[in-house]
Structures are given as C-alpha cells and as structure tokens.
Design a protein around this motif. Structure first.
Motif, PDB file in Angstrom:
ATOM      1  N   LEU A   1       0.855  -1.178   0.000  1.00 28.52           N
ATOM      2  CA  LEU A   1       0.000   0.000   0.000  1.00 28.52           C
ATOM      3  C   LEU A   1       0.894   1.232   0.000  1.00 28.52           C
ATOM      4  CD1 LEU A   1      -3.097   0.643   0.238  1.00 28.52           C
ATOM      5  CD2 LEU A   1      -2.687   0.939   2.691  1.00 28.52           C
ATOM      6  N   VAL A   2       0.605   2.164  -0.905  1.00 25.22           N
ATOM      7  CA  VAL A   2       1.380   3.403  -0.984  1.00 25.22           C
ATOM      8  C   VAL A   2       0.588   4.516  -0.316  1.00 25.22           C
ATOM      9  CG1 VAL A   2       2.501   5.084  -2.492  1.00 25.22           C
ATOM     10  CG2 VAL A   2       2.432   2.668  -3.151  1.00 25.22           C
ATOM     11  N   MET A   3       1.199   5.187   0.649  1.00 25.57           N
ATOM     12  CA  MET A   3       0.564   6.305   1.338  1.00 25.57           C
ATOM     13  C   MET A   3       1.385   7.568   1.107  1.00 25.57           C
ATOM     14  SD  MET A   3      -0.607   6.820   5.345  1.00 25.57           S
ATOM     15  CE  MET A   3       1.033   6.967   6.050  1.00 25.57           C
ATOM     16  N   ARG A   4       0.769   8.558   0.506  1.00 26.76           N
ATOM     17  CA  ARG A   4       1.357   9.894   0.392  1.00 26.76           C
ATOM     18  C   ARG A   4       0.726  10.760   1.477  1.00 26.76           C
ATOM     19  NH1 ARG A   4       5.609  11.455  -3.285  1.00 26.76           N
ATOM     20  NH2 ARG A   4       5.581  10.002  -5.039  1.00 26.76           N
ATOM     21  N   PHE A   5       1.556  11.451   2.245  1.00 20.64           N
ATOM     22  CA  PHE A   5       1.008  12.285   3.307  1.00 20.64           C
ATOM     23  C   PHE A   5       1.915  13.487   3.552  1.00 20.64           C
ATOM     24  CE2 PHE A   5       3.877   9.381   5.412  1.00 20.64           C
ATOM     25  CZ  PHE A   5       4.427  10.079   6.481  1.00 20.64           C
ATOM     26  N   LYS A   6       1.352  14.506   4.188  1.00 22.97           N
ATOM     27  CA  LYS A   6       2.137  15.676   4.576  1.00 22.97           C
ATOM     28  C   LYS A   6       2.004  15.885   6.071  1.00 22.97           C
ATOM     29  CE  LYS A   6      -1.364  19.288   3.730  1.00 22.97           C
ATOM     30  NZ  LYS A   6      -1.411  19.859   5.086  1.00 22.97           N
ATOM     31  N   LEU A   7       3.066  16.406   6.670  1.00 23.12           N
ATOM     32  CA  LEU A   7       3.091  16.666   8.103  1.00 23.12           C
ATOM     33  C   LEU A   7       2.624  18.070   8.435  1.00 23.12           C
ATOM     34  CD1 LEU A   7       6.567  15.090   8.970  1.00 23.12           C
ATOM     35  CD2 LEU A   7       4.310  14.021   9.196  1.00 23.12           C
ATOM     36  N   ALA A   8       2.723  18.972   7.472  1.00 25.65           N
ATOM     37  CA  ALA A   8       2.346  20.365   7.680  1.00 25.65           C
ATOM     38  C   ALA A   8       2.236  21.014   6.306  1.00 25.65           C
ATOM     39  CB  ALA A   8       3.376  21.097   8.536  1.00 25.65           C
ATOM     40  N   ASP A   9       1.860  22.268   6.284  1.00 23.78           N
ATOM     41  CA  ASP A   9       1.806  23.033   5.047  1.00 23.78           C
ATOM     42  C   ASP A   9       3.068  23.884   4.941  1.00 23.78           C
ATOM     43  OD1 ASP A   9       0.828  25.564   3.331  1.00 23.78           O
ATOM     44  OD2 ASP A   9      -0.461  23.845   2.896  1.00 23.78           O
ATOM     45  N   PRO A  10       3.626  24.055   3.737  1.00 24.02           N
ATOM     46  CA  PRO A  10       4.841  24.877   3.608  1.00 24.02           C
ATOM     47  C   PRO A  10       4.645  26.312   4.069  1.00 24.02           C
ATOM     48  CG  PRO A  10       3.908  24.334   1.446  1.00 24.02           C
ATOM     49  CD  PRO A  10       3.235  23.469   2.450  1.00 24.02           C
TER      50      PRO A  10
ATOM     51  N   VAL B   1      -1.337  16.735  10.139  1.00 25.50           N
ATOM     52  CA  VAL B   1      -1.081  15.663   9.184  1.00 25.50           C
ATOM     53  C   VAL B   1      -2.289  15.472   8.274  1.00 25.50           C
ATOM     54  CG1 VAL B   1      -0.653  13.185   8.918  1.00 25.50           C
ATOM     55  CG2 VAL B   1       0.568  14.490  10.666  1.00 25.50           C
ATOM     56  N   GLU B   2      -2.030  15.282   6.983  1.00 23.27           N
ATOM     57  CA  GLU B   2      -3.074  14.985   6.010  1.00 23.27           C
ATOM     58  C   GLU B   2      -2.620  13.833   5.122  1.00 23.27           C
ATOM     59  OE1 GLU B   2      -5.488  16.910   2.192  1.00 23.27           O
ATOM     60  OE2 GLU B   2      -4.117  18.157   3.361  1.00 23.27           O
ATOM     61  N   VAL B   3      -3.449  12.803   4.998  1.00 18.44           N
ATOM     62  CA  VAL B   3      -3.193  11.711   4.068  1.00 18.44           C
ATOM     63  C   VAL B   3      -3.700  12.149   2.694  1.00 18.44           C
ATOM     64  CG1 VAL B   3      -3.685   9.317   3.485  1.00 18.44           C
ATOM     65  CG2 VAL B   3      -3.360   9.972   5.880  1.00 18.44           C
ATOM     66  N   LEU B   4      -2.798  12.272   1.742  1.00 17.35           N
ATOM     67  CA  LEU B   4      -3.167  12.730   0.408  1.00 17.35           C
ATOM     68  C   LEU B   4      -3.720  11.599  -0.443  1.00 17.35           C
ATOM     69  CD1 LEU B   4      -0.110  15.041  -0.369  1.00 17.35           C
ATOM     70  CD2 LEU B   4      -2.288  15.643   0.703  1.00 17.35           C
ATOM     71  N   SER B   5      -3.199  10.394  -0.261  1.00 14.89           N
ATOM     72  CA  SER B   5      -3.713   9.254  -1.026  1.00 14.89           C
ATOM     73  C   SER B   5      -3.281   7.962  -0.351  1.00 14.89           C
ATOM     74  CB  SER B   5      -3.215   9.275  -2.476  1.00 14.89           C
ATOM     75  OG  SER B   5      -1.797   9.177  -2.548  1.00 14.89           O
ATOM     76  N   LEU B   6      -4.096   6.926  -0.565  1.00 15.19           N
ATOM     77  CA  LEU B   6      -3.801   5.565  -0.143  1.00 15.19           C
ATOM     78  C   LEU B   6      -4.228   4.640  -1.269  1.00 15.19           C
ATOM     79  CD1 LEU B   6      -4.955   5.207   3.595  1.00 15.19           C
ATOM     80  CD2 LEU B   6      -2.704   4.627   2.707  1.00 15.19           C
ATOM     81  N   GLY B   7      -3.343   3.783  -1.704  1.00 15.06           N
ATOM     82  CA  GLY B   7      -3.728   2.872  -2.775  1.00 15.06           C
ATOM     83  C   GLY B   7      -2.582   1.959  -3.152  1.00 15.06           C
ATOM     84  N   HIS B   8      -2.892   1.013  -4.016  1.00 17.59           N
ATOM     85  CA  HIS B   8      -1.877   0.076  -4.488  1.00 17.59           C
ATOM     86  C   HIS B   8      -1.240   0.522  -5.798  1.00 17.59           C
ATOM     87  CE1 HIS B   8      -2.589  -2.977  -1.411  1.00 17.59           C
ATOM     88  NE2 HIS B   8      -3.870  -2.671  -1.509  1.00 17.59           N
TER      89      HIS B   8
END
Length: 309
Positions: free
Chosen positions: A47-56, A120-127
């Motif tokens: 599973l690939v998770m793209r996420f950010k910890l904060a905003d620039p 924190v925001e999860v931008l995407s989760l998927g295979h």
C-alpha cells in the motif's frame, strides 16, 4: 479559472509523470497557485501512502522543525499500533512523505488515525495511486518530487487559481476519494449546493480536509460506489445531484472518466485513438505531448465518458 488534464495509455505504460508535467505547464496561465498530480504506476501488493506533516506556509512558525519531527514519530507509532508494517518511508521535503506499507485492514480507520496527528493529512492511499500536490507551477513541483521518471498507465492533473479558499496544499487538487483505494478527482468549476452535500456526507461519516468544493465530488463518488453503483453510474447520477457549472475528471486503478454538467460552461478538449486518450481544458496541453497534427473535439453538455487502460 483553473485547468485540468488527463491521459490514459491503453494496453501499455508511458512516461505519465513527464507527460502530465508538460500538459499542466502548458496551462500555467490558468492557475499559478498550486499544481497537483494523481499518478498510476504498476499495481503493487504494498500500500502506498502519500502524506504531509504540515503546510509549507507554516515553515516560519516557531519550532517548526521540532513539530515536524514529533509528527513523523507520531505517524510511525500510529501505523505500528494498527498493524501496518512500514516497508520504506521517504521524505520528498521536510513536510511531504511517501510510505509503502504492508497492511491488510480497512483504509478508513488507518487514514483517520494518522490524520488525528495535528497538521497531518493523508493525500492518497492505494496500491497504484499516488497523489502529489504542492505550491508552484508544474515544473517546480515535478522537480521537487522527481516525477519526470514516473512510469504508469494513466494520470490526471490540475493547475489551480485560488478563488474561494487559501493558497495551500489542503486546497490543491487532486482529491483522494476517501476512503476508496485508488480513486481521485480533479475539477474545474463551482458547486452551488456544496454546503448541503458536505453536511449530508459528514452525517454519513465522511471527513473533509479543505473548504474546496472539488473535494465534495471525490467524496460523493466514493459514497455512491460504496452504495454499490459503478463508477460510470455514480458519475451520471452526480450530474443530477450536484448543482453548478463544472467539468471533472476521475480516475480509478483501471479507468479514466470525465463528466460535464448540462450547461457545459467549463471547457474540455478531447483527443482519442485506440492507444491513447488525452483530455485538457485547452488544446495546447494535449499538443504539448503529441508531436504530430491532431484532431480534437469537445464533449457534449451533460456527457459522461469512461475509458479503461
């Protein structure tokens, strides 16, 4: 104003990272505030998770670096607590990360638990889906996230001019159709019944990370598909349920779809062959990836179209 683009290779893969960058950069004049990609590589058992910890935009805050370090540690701890085994975690910047996981549970509890970490925001989760979005034009975002070598079957993208929400990553497209794996949306236009649908979807347990009306479309489609509708049927129903002027593109693990409202006020140009389908708000974007003479056409008002790879 904004600009949207999509491309799908039928039966093979292509340089979708580079292709989408060229398409979006050709429409930089339509949206200089942020650029976003939804890219589909070869499906993986991980599973690939793209996420950010904060905003620039928060980088000037006191103790910013310490907060990021605490947030990353909290994310790792929460993944472990839910039984997700991290195979690899790479930082694209001090605030943006890509993680590959071994995880057999439901996506919603995982995303909700991770996003309970402040900022924190999860931008995407998927295979196969990876959503990348940040401030700046396509060339700068592609360089930062090293997208020029991304190989895949299809992709959508968005250049944004902020009109009704802040210039930040949370307001940037694409949007993951939480909690569905490998579904994402980009949109050009405005929904006039945004608040009614947001309240309705929140009562059903969905969450929102922004005030952007485009996120409603992604979550709406997720809800309709959870009710048992196919992607195409859910898209057709959206033309009845969602009010306003809009054109949107949606992608799943295997498909690319487009929908235009009944007034067709927001432009979309289409090029199609047996091997390739490309769509964009302007023809110049399609021509940026095809070095030959082409014929394009505009889809009709109230039209829904879906293509598979």
């Amino acid at each position: 104003m904004c600009g949207i683009a999509g491309i799908i290779h039928r039966g093979h893969t292509g340089d979708v990272g580079d292709e989408m960058t060229r398409m979006l950069q050709a429409m930089k004049h339509r949206g200089p505030d942020s650029t976003g990609y939804a890219l589909y590589g070869d499906p993986s058992e991980l599973l690939v998770m793209r996420f950010k910890l904060a905003d620039p935009n928060d980088s000037g805050d006191f103790a910013y670096a310490e907060r990021l370090a605490r947030s990353r540690t909290a994310v790792e701890q929460r993944l472990a607590k839910l039984g997700a085994e991290v195979d690899r975690m790479d930082g694209e910047s001090d605030y943006a990360y890509r993680a590959t996981l071994r995880y057999a549970g439901e996506l919603k509890p995982l995303a909700d638990y991770v996003e309970d970490v402040p900022g924190v925001e999860v931008l995407s989760l998927g295979h196969s889906l990876e959503i990348v979005k940040d401030l700046g034009d396509a060339e700068s975002v592609a360089q930062q996230y090293r997208l020029d070598k991304f190989q895949g079957s299809h992709a959508i993208g968005h250049v944004r001019m902020a009109t009704e929400s802040d210039v930040d990553i949370a307001g940037a497209h694409p949007y993951w159709a939480y909690p569905f794996s490998d579904v994402a949306v980009v949109h050009n236009g405005q929904l006039t019944n945004y608040h009614r649908w947001r309240r309705r979807l929140e009562r059903l347990g969905h969450r929102f990370q922004s005030e952007c009306d485009s996120e409603i479309i992604a979550v709406y489609l997720a809800q309709r598909m959870s009710d048992g509708l196919s992607l195409e049927t859910a898209m057709k129903q959206s033309l009845t349920d969602l009010d306003g002027v809009f054109t949107y593109l949606v992608v799943t693990e295997t498909s690319l779809g487009m929908a235009k409202d009944e007034m067709a006020a927001k432009p979309l140009v289409l090029y199609e062959t047996e091997e390739l389908v490309a769509l964009a708000s302007e023809e110049v974007a399609i021509r940026s990836v095809l070095n030959r003479e082409i014929d394009t056409y505009d889809p009709y008002e109230g039209e829904v179209m879906v293509w598979s790879r």
